[in-house]
Design a protein around this motif. Structure first.
Motif, PDB file in Angstrom:
ATOM      1  N   THR A 128       6.052 -16.639  -7.653  1.00 12.82           N
ATOM      2  CA  THR A 128       5.152 -15.860  -6.801  1.00 12.82           C
ATOM      3  C   THR A 128       5.653 -14.437  -6.605  1.00 12.82           C
ATOM      4  OG1 THR A 128       4.448 -17.868  -5.646  1.00 12.82           O
ATOM      5  CG2 THR A 128       4.043 -15.778  -4.544  1.00 12.82           C
ATOM      6  N   TRP A 129       6.959 -14.288  -6.327  1.00 10.63           N
ATOM      7  CA  TRP A 129       7.474 -12.937  -6.082  1.00 10.63           C
ATOM      8  C   TRP A 129       7.315 -12.073  -7.328  1.00 10.63           C
ATOM      9  CZ3 TRP A 129      10.967 -10.248  -8.872  1.00 10.63           C
ATOM     10  CH2 TRP A 129      11.808 -10.956  -9.741  1.00 10.63           C
ATOM     11  N   ASP A 130       7.504 -12.669  -8.511  1.00 14.52           N
ATOM     12  CA  ASP A 130       7.372 -11.933  -9.766  1.00 14.52           C
ATOM     13  C   ASP A 130       5.936 -11.429  -9.923  1.00 14.52           C
ATOM     14  OD1 ASP A 130       7.419 -11.083 -12.436  1.00 14.52           O
ATOM     15  OD2 ASP A 130       8.947 -12.545 -12.962  1.00 14.52           O
ATOM     16  N   ILE A 131       4.994 -12.300  -9.638  1.00 12.20           N
ATOM     17  CA  ILE A 131       3.577 -11.922  -9.717  1.00 12.20           C
ATOM     18  C   ILE A 131       3.272 -10.806  -8.727  1.00 12.20           C
ATOM     19  CG2 ILE A 131       1.221 -12.737  -9.351  1.00 12.20           C
ATOM     20  CD1 ILE A 131       2.221 -15.541 -10.197  1.00 12.20           C
ATOM     21  N   GLN A 132       3.727 -10.965  -7.483  1.00 11.27           N
ATOM     22  CA  GLN A 132       3.415  -9.996  -6.441  1.00 11.27           C
ATOM     23  C   GLN A 132       4.050  -8.637  -6.708  1.00 11.27           C
ATOM     24  OE1 GLN A 132       4.716 -12.068  -2.897  1.00 11.27           O
ATOM     25  NE2 GLN A 132       2.694 -12.937  -2.535  1.00 11.27           N
ATOM     26  N   VAL A 133       5.336  -8.640  -7.062  1.00 11.53           N
ATOM     27  CA  VAL A 133       6.050  -7.376  -7.263  1.00 11.53           C
ATOM     28  C   VAL A 133       5.463  -6.581  -8.427  1.00 11.53           C
ATOM     29  CG1 VAL A 133       8.259  -6.412  -8.061  1.00 11.53           C
ATOM     30  CG2 VAL A 133       8.224  -8.065  -6.200  1.00 11.53           C
ATOM     31  N   HIS A 134       5.252  -7.245  -9.566  1.00 15.07           N
ATOM     32  CA  HIS A 134       4.817  -6.502 -10.757  1.00 15.07           C
ATOM     33  C   HIS A 134       3.346  -6.100 -10.701  1.00 15.07           C
ATOM     34  CE1 HIS A 134       8.609  -8.312 -12.249  1.00 15.07           C
ATOM     35  NE2 HIS A 134       8.706  -7.146 -12.849  1.00 15.07           N
ATOM     36  N   ASN A 135       2.503  -6.956 -10.177  1.00  9.69           N
ATOM     37  CA  ASN A 135       1.098  -6.561 -10.042  1.00  9.69           C
ATOM     38  C   ASN A 135       0.932  -5.485  -8.978  1.00  9.69           C
ATOM     39  OD1 ASN A 135      -0.916  -8.352 -11.755  1.00  9.69           O
ATOM     40  ND2 ASN A 135       0.757  -9.692 -11.119  1.00  9.69           N
ATOM     41  N   ALA A 136       1.735  -5.546  -7.914  1.00 15.82           N
ATOM     42  CA  ALA A 136       1.690  -4.495  -6.899  1.00 15.82           C
ATOM     43  C   ALA A 136       2.086  -3.153  -7.515  1.00 15.82           C
ATOM     44  CB  ALA A 136       2.621  -4.846  -5.739  1.00 15.82           C
ATOM     45  N   PHE A 137       3.136  -3.145  -8.332  1.00  9.81           N
ATOM     46  CA  PHE A 137       3.550  -1.908  -9.004  1.00  9.81           C
ATOM     47  C   PHE A 137       2.427  -1.362  -9.878  1.00  9.81           C
ATOM     48  CE2 PHE A 137       5.257   0.446 -12.557  1.00  9.81           C
ATOM     49  CZ  PHE A 137       6.221   1.265 -11.997  1.00  9.81           C
ATOM     50  N   LEU A 138       1.818  -2.250 -10.667  1.00  8.25           N
ATOM     51  CA  LEU A 138       0.789  -1.806 -11.614  1.00  8.25           C
ATOM     52  C   LEU A 138      -0.499  -1.372 -10.926  1.00  8.25           C
ATOM     53  CD1 LEU A 138       1.310  -4.533 -14.356  1.00  8.25           C
ATOM     54  CD2 LEU A 138       2.004  -2.128 -14.470  1.00  8.25           C
ATOM     55  N   LEU A 139      -0.771  -1.895  -9.726  1.00  9.41           N
ATOM     56  CA  LEU A 139      -2.000  -1.557  -9.002  1.00  9.41           C
ATOM     57  C   LEU A 139      -1.807  -0.424  -8.002  1.00  9.41           C
ATOM     58  CD1 LEU A 139      -3.363  -5.174  -8.372  1.00  9.41           C
ATOM     59  CD2 LEU A 139      -4.244  -3.476  -9.991  1.00  9.41           C
ATOM     60  N   GLY A 140      -0.623   0.177  -7.989  1.00  7.87           N
ATOM     61  CA  GLY A 140      -0.391   1.293  -7.091  1.00  7.87           C
ATOM     62  C   GLY A 140      -0.110   0.896  -5.661  1.00  7.87           C
ATOM     63  N   LEU A 141       0.257  -0.370  -5.440  1.00 11.93           N
ATOM     64  CA  LEU A 141       0.612  -0.842  -4.108  1.00 11.93           C
ATOM     65  C   LEU A 141       2.121  -0.678  -3.901  1.00 11.93           C
ATOM     66  CD1 LEU A 141      -1.492  -4.134  -4.184  1.00 11.93           C
ATOM     67  CD2 LEU A 141      -2.110  -2.002  -3.039  1.00 11.93           C
ATOM     68  N   ASN A 142       2.579  -0.966  -2.708  1.00 14.01           N
ATOM     69  CA  ASN A 142       4.007  -0.852  -2.392  1.00 14.01           C
ATOM     70  C   ASN A 142       4.707  -2.147  -2.801  1.00 14.01           C
ATOM     71  OD1 ASN A 142       6.557  -0.545  -1.270  1.00 14.01           O
ATOM     72  ND2 ASN A 142       5.777   0.523   0.537  1.00 14.01           N
ATOM     73  N   TRP A 143       5.316  -2.129  -3.980  1.00 12.44           N
ATOM     74  CA  TRP A 143       5.981  -3.342  -4.475  1.00 12.44           C
ATOM     75  C   TRP A 143       7.192  -3.705  -3.630  1.00 12.44           C
ATOM     76  CZ3 TRP A 143      11.073  -3.041  -5.688  1.00 12.44           C
ATOM     77  CH2 TRP A 143      11.606  -1.789  -5.999  1.00 12.44           C
ATOM     78  N   GLU A 144       7.774  -2.720  -2.947  1.00 10.85           N
ATOM     79  CA  GLU A 144       8.938  -3.011  -2.114  1.00 10.85           C
ATOM     80  C   GLU A 144       8.574  -3.940  -0.957  1.00 10.85           C
ATOM     81  OE1 GLU A 144      10.074   1.015  -1.284  1.00 10.85           O
ATOM     82  OE2 GLU A 144      11.768   0.870  -2.649  1.00 10.85           O
ATOM     83  N   LYS A 145       7.342  -3.856  -0.475  1.00 13.54           N
ATOM     84  CA  LYS A 145       6.891  -4.775   0.576  1.00 13.54           C
ATOM     85  C   LYS A 145       6.894  -6.205   0.047  1.00 13.54           C
ATOM     86  CE  LYS A 145       5.861  -1.469   3.523  1.00 13.54           C
ATOM     87  NZ  LYS A 145       6.689  -1.213   4.726  1.00 13.54           N
TER      88      LYS A 145
END
Length: 581
Positions: free
Chosen positions: A176-193
């Motif tokens: 789950t964290w892998d999905i959230q972090v990388h998709n957040a990065f690619l979608l312009g979201l804050n992956w650090e959150k």
């Protein structure tokens, strides 16, 4: 952008690629029989070679690292940050990437190995890719949950069958964290959150594991409420104080065991004397009772009995009776004398024993007084052991109480931090609206281009972090499910170009079009061509010729001009590698 794919064997079919759409087709020849196939010509291998040169994992015995490809070397010619370079990786030494070209401005400079070849190891090559394609330092080697160049690349080079199951995963059972972090990065979201969210989950899971370990006995102790533990600690603390006081008053008597033995012997003698007196006193009572109840007969009692019966006794009989009376009187006198003697002897014995009892009891009292408040060394040792055991229990309880308090406090802290993180993420989400809304708009635009109604890219934030979903009318069909992935990936590369990232290629296997209506296939390829031309990227797709929707392209769309390589099933030489394995 990828310029060419080469290998060090003559039978390999080199692919020269261009900007825009690049089709790698597997043709079915006219002479092919019904048992021939275009499924083993190298379409998937072509993508695997590109991924191999882009530093994918290469475990021995799998993928390109099989015995049939021993001594093979694959070269990828591409442009990075405006510089043309060639990267070569061998199947025998996959840990080294030979680099040719201008690398003056790279953050990591190639070095010369023992063979005199300039290049980089896997970690350094990935660092270059992170910098060149995603404008970031390579964070994959650092601790924590961070995006890595390889995971990000896997959304643009889908190189596994499982990568075509859902838009947001590039391999099966992706965390789950892998999905959230990388998709957040690619979608312009804050992956650090997303990374912080996973850290909080880890802390929560660690607490849960500790509780389970305590419950199952893997950790000493029993899971109890704080109140129960405090009550037990109070009981043991009171017991500990009693034991401490007993130890402080304890005195060791060196002759303790000898005196104790003598006292025990005196007790045994006293008990023997008491028991003997009890027996003799019972005999005295019986003797005294017999003296009281036994009387001598009167001299005329027998004659009176005969007279009452009307019988006259002759003179001779009277003489005999007189003698009998005299004899009986003597017997009774003798018995009195015997019983009196016995009573006197018993009374004397009782008095003697009572005197002995007084003396023995006095001696025993002296011994007991000597033992009072004192004990043997082994008793002191045992008391100390009991005291130490109690103290250990108190300490364990204190530690358990502290641990439980810390666990409770930590659980509460995690809850508070999760709520605060969610609030901060929502605020950050709103602040980035201008950026991520572009991604949503692109997905809606692309899906509407393929179907009558626009689809939706959904980004939610709940108590577990970012949630992603895509919706297109008619989703249950396999074809539409594949087009969700196509639209999402096309959005990712387009959005990346709009953001100024260096990634400028998107690669799909023919799996992307499995079950897709020919009309949507045609729309998808035309859409990819239009977006590639508009935003300056490259779309590479491998297809069987019979999957090309020739009759459904719009007028003027020349797909033949997009074909960069044709593989055939006429014989093994027509495959990508020039042979079948």
């Amino acid at each position: 952008m990828i310029r060419a794919v080469r290998a060090n064997h003559k039978g390999f079919h080199t692919a020269l690629l261009q900007p825009g759409v690049n089709l790698i087709l597997a043709d079915r020849s006219n002479s092919a029989g019904d048992k021939d196939t275009t499924n083993a010509l190298g379409k998937s291998t072509f993508i695997e070679i590109i991924d191999f040169c882009l530093a994918s994992n290469a475990p021995p015995g799998k993928g390109l690292r099989i015995e049939a490809l021993q001594d093979w070397a694959f070269t990828l010619e591409l442009s990075l940050v405006g510089r043309e370079v060639a990267v070569t990786r061998t199947t025998d030494k996959p840990g080294f990437f030979a680099i040719e070209g201008n690398t003056d401005d790279w953050p990591v400079r190639p070095t010369v190995n023992k063979e005199g070849v300039s290049g980089l190891d896997v970690k350094k090559w990935r660092a270059v890719l992170a910098w060149a394609l995603f404008d970031m330092s390579d964070l994959s080697g650092e601790s924590g949950y961070r995006p890595s160049a390889r995971s990000l690349l896997s959304y643009f080079v889908r190189n596994q069958t499982a990568a075509y199951n859902t838009p947001f995963e590039h391999f099966g059972h992706q965390k789950t964290w892998d999905i959230q972090v990388h998709n957040a990065f690619l979608l312009g979201l804050n992956w650090e959150k997303a990374a912080i969210w996973q850290q909080l989950k880890d802390q929560k899971n660690a607490l849960g594991a500790l509780k389970q370990a305590i419950k199952t006995g893997a950790v000493d102790g029993e899971l109890a409420s704080l109140g129960e533990l405090e009550a037990e600690r109070l009981r043991l603390t009171t017991q500990l104080e009693r034991e401490r006081e007993a130890l402080s008053n304890f005195r060791v008597l060196p002759q303790y065991r000898e005196i104790e033995s003598q006292a025990n012997l005196l007790t045994s003698e006293i008990h023997g004397l008491v028991n003997a007196n009890i027996v003799d006193k019972r005999r005295l009572d019986r003797y005294r009772d017999s003296l009281v109840s036994e009387d001598a007969p009167t001299e005329d009692r027998l004659e009176a009995l005969y007279g009452e019966a009307g019988v006259a006794l002759p003179g001779a009989v009277m003489k005999t009776l007189a003698e009998a009376r005299a004899f009986n009187a003597q017997i009774i006198a003798n018995r009195y004398e015997f019983i009196a003697g016995e009573i006197s002897a018993l009374e004397a014995a009782v008095r003697e024993r009572e005197a002995d009892l007084v003396a023995l009891t006095g001696r025993r009292a002296d011994f007991l007084n000597a033992l009072a408040g004192q004990g043997a060394l082994e008793e002191l040792t045992q008391l100390q052991e009991f005291h130490a055991a109690t103290r250990m229990k108190v300490d364990e309880l204190t530690n358990r109480i502290t641990q439980l308090r810390q666990m409770t406090a930590k659980a509460d802290t995690i809850k508070v931090e999760t709520v605060e993180l969610k609030r901060a993420t929502i605020l950050d989400y709103e602040e980035r609206r201008v950026l991520w809304s572009q991604a949503l708009s692109l997905f809606s635009e692309f899906s509407e281009n393929l179907y009558k109604l626009p689809g939706r890219l959904v980004i939610d934030i709940d108590d577990t972090g970012y949630k992603f979903d895509v919706e297109i009318a008619g989703s249950p069909s396999e074809g539409i499910s594949k087009m969700k992935i196509f639209c999402y990936d096309l959005m990712l590369i387009t959005f990346a170009r709009k953001r100024g990232l260096g990634i400028n290629f998107l690669i799909h296997d023919s799996t992307i079009f499995d079950g897709v209506d020919p009309r949507q296939r045609a729309h998808a390829l035309e859409l990819a061509a239009a977006m590639a031309a508009k935003y300056g990227f490259q779309y590479i797709c491998t297809l069987n010729t019979d999957m090309v929707p020739v009759d459904d392209f719009t007028s003027g769309f020349d797909y033949e001009s997009l074909v960069r390589l044709r593989l055939t099933d006429t014989d093994p030489t027509g495959s990508l590698l020039g042979f079948h394995y």
